[in-house]
Design an enzyme around this catalytic site. Structure first.
Site, short mmCIF file in Angstrom:
data_model
loop_
_atom_site.label_atom_id
_atom_site.label_comp_id
_atom_site.label_asym_id
_atom_site.label_seq_id
_atom_site.Cartn_x
_atom_site.Cartn_y
_atom_site.Cartn_z
N ASP A 1 0.88 -1.15 -0.10
CA ASP A 1 0.20 0.31 0.27
C ASP A 1 0.58 1.34 -0.51
O ASP A 1 2.00 1.55 0.40
CB ASP A 1 -0.72 -0.28 0.79
CG ASP A 1 -1.77 -1.11 1.19
OD1 ASP A 1 -1.81 -1.68 0.47
OD2 ASP A 1 -1.97 -1.42 2.12
N1 URA Z 1 -1.53 -5.62 3.71
C1 URA Z 1 -1.91 -4.62 3.61
O1 URA Z 1 -2.58 -4.33 4.17
N2 URA Z 1 -0.93 -3.59 3.31
C2 URA Z 1 0.45 -4.18 2.72
O2 URA Z 1 0.65 -2.93 1.98
C3 URA Z 1 0.10 -5.59 2.94
C4 URA Z 1 0.13 -6.73 3.10
#
Ligand code: URA
Length: 239
Positions: free
Chosen positions: A102
Site C-alpha cells: 500500500d
Molecule cells: N497488507 C496490507 O494491508 N498492506 C500491505 O501493503 C501489505 C499487506
C-alpha cells in the site's frame, strides 16, 4: 534456446499459459512465419511478433527494494505521486513491482522485468511467507492475537492460519507492536485483518519476503537479487 511460450511470458506480455494460447491461436510469428507448435525453440536472435507487434527481449533483472511509505507500488501515477520505479532512474530495463505494498506501507518489495517470474510469485498457490511489523492503535489481548493466528473472516473469505506475536506495547500511548507472518496476498490483507479484530493499523512494514530481508538497505535503496536468491524463489514457487 528457449521455448517460445517462455520467451513471450518473460517479455511480460502474457502468463505462460496465455502465451501458449496465443501460439495455438496463430497470433505468434517467428521471423515472419506463424508458429502454432508449442514446443518451438527460439534463440535470442529470432524476431518474435505477438499480434503483429515485435516483442522486446531484455536481459532479465531482479531487484530487492526498500519501499519508503508514501510511494505508490506502480510504474506511474495519474496524480503525479511518487512511484517505486522513480527510485531506479539508472536502470534501463522496464521494471515493474511483483505484487504491491500500500501507499502507506513501507518495506520489502521485489521489482523485475521478468513477467514470467512475477506471475509465478504472484500465483495464489505460491506460499511465500511475508513477515510484517504492525503498530496498532490499541493493545490487542491474547485472545485477539489468537484470533488473528487462527484466521479472521474478511469480506472475501477467511484468512489462512498465520503466525502472530505481540512484540511490545506502550500502555500510555495505547499502541502495540505486533509481528505477523502470512502467505496469502489478499488486497490490504494485514490492515483488514487488524480492522476485523478492532485494532486499526497505524504503521505497517514488510520486513521479510520468503528468505529475503532488508538487511543493509535504507528506505529508498535497492540491491540486485543474487542468482542464488532468484533460484531459491523459483524453487519455493513450484514446491
Ligand atoms: N497488507 C496490507 O494491508 N498492506 C500491505 O501493503 C501489505 C499487506
Amino acid at each position: 534456446m528457449d521455448r517460445l511460450q517462455k520467451v513471450i511470458a518473460q517479455a511480460g506480455i502474457a502468463s505462460r499459459r496465455n502465451a501458449e494460447k496465443l501460439i495455438e491461436d496463430g497470433k505468434v510469428k517467428v521471423n515472419g512465419t506463424t508458429v502454432t507448435e508449442l514446443g518451438t525453440k527460439v534463440s535470442p536472435s529470432d524476431e518474435i511478433e505477438v499480434n503483429g507487434v515485435p516483442i522486446e527481449k531484455e536481459a532479465p533483472v531482479y531487484f530487492l527494494f526498500y519501499k519508503p511509505s508514501a510511494v505508490i507500488s506502480s510504474v506511474k501515477d495519474e496524480k503525479g505521486r511518487k512511484v517505486v520505479t522513480d527510485y531506479f532512474p539508472e536502470i534501463e530495463q522496464r521494471l515493474f513491482p511483483i505484487g504491491r505494498l500500500d501507499y502507506d506501507t513501507s518495506g520489502l518489495l521485489l521489482l523485475t522485468n521478468d513477467g514470467e517470474f512475477a506471475n509465478l510469485l504472484m500465483h495464489p498457490k505460491y506460499k511465500v511467507e511475508k513477515h510484517y511489523i504492525v503498530k496498532t492503535k490499541g493493545i490487542p489481548s491474547k485472545q485477539d492475537i489468537n484470533q488473528l493466528a487462527l484466521g479472521v473472516r474478511l469480506e472475501d473469505g477467511k484468512t489462512a492460519p498465520a503466525k502472530v506475536r505481540l512484540k511490545s506495547l506502550e500502555k500510555k500511548k495505547q499502541t502495540a507492536i505486533v509481528e505477523i507472518t502470512i502467505h496469502e496476498g489478499k488486497n490490504r490483507q494485514v490492515r483488514r485483518m487488524f480492522d476485523a479484530i478492532g485494532f486499526p493499523v497505524q504503521k505497517l512494514k514488510r520486513e521479510r519476503y520468503g528468505l529475503l530481508d532488508l538487511k543493509g538497505l535504507n528506505p529508498g535503496e535497492f540491491r540486485p537479487l543474487t542468482p542464488h536468491e532468484i533460484k531459491q524463489l523459483r524453487t519455493l514457487a513450484v514446491t
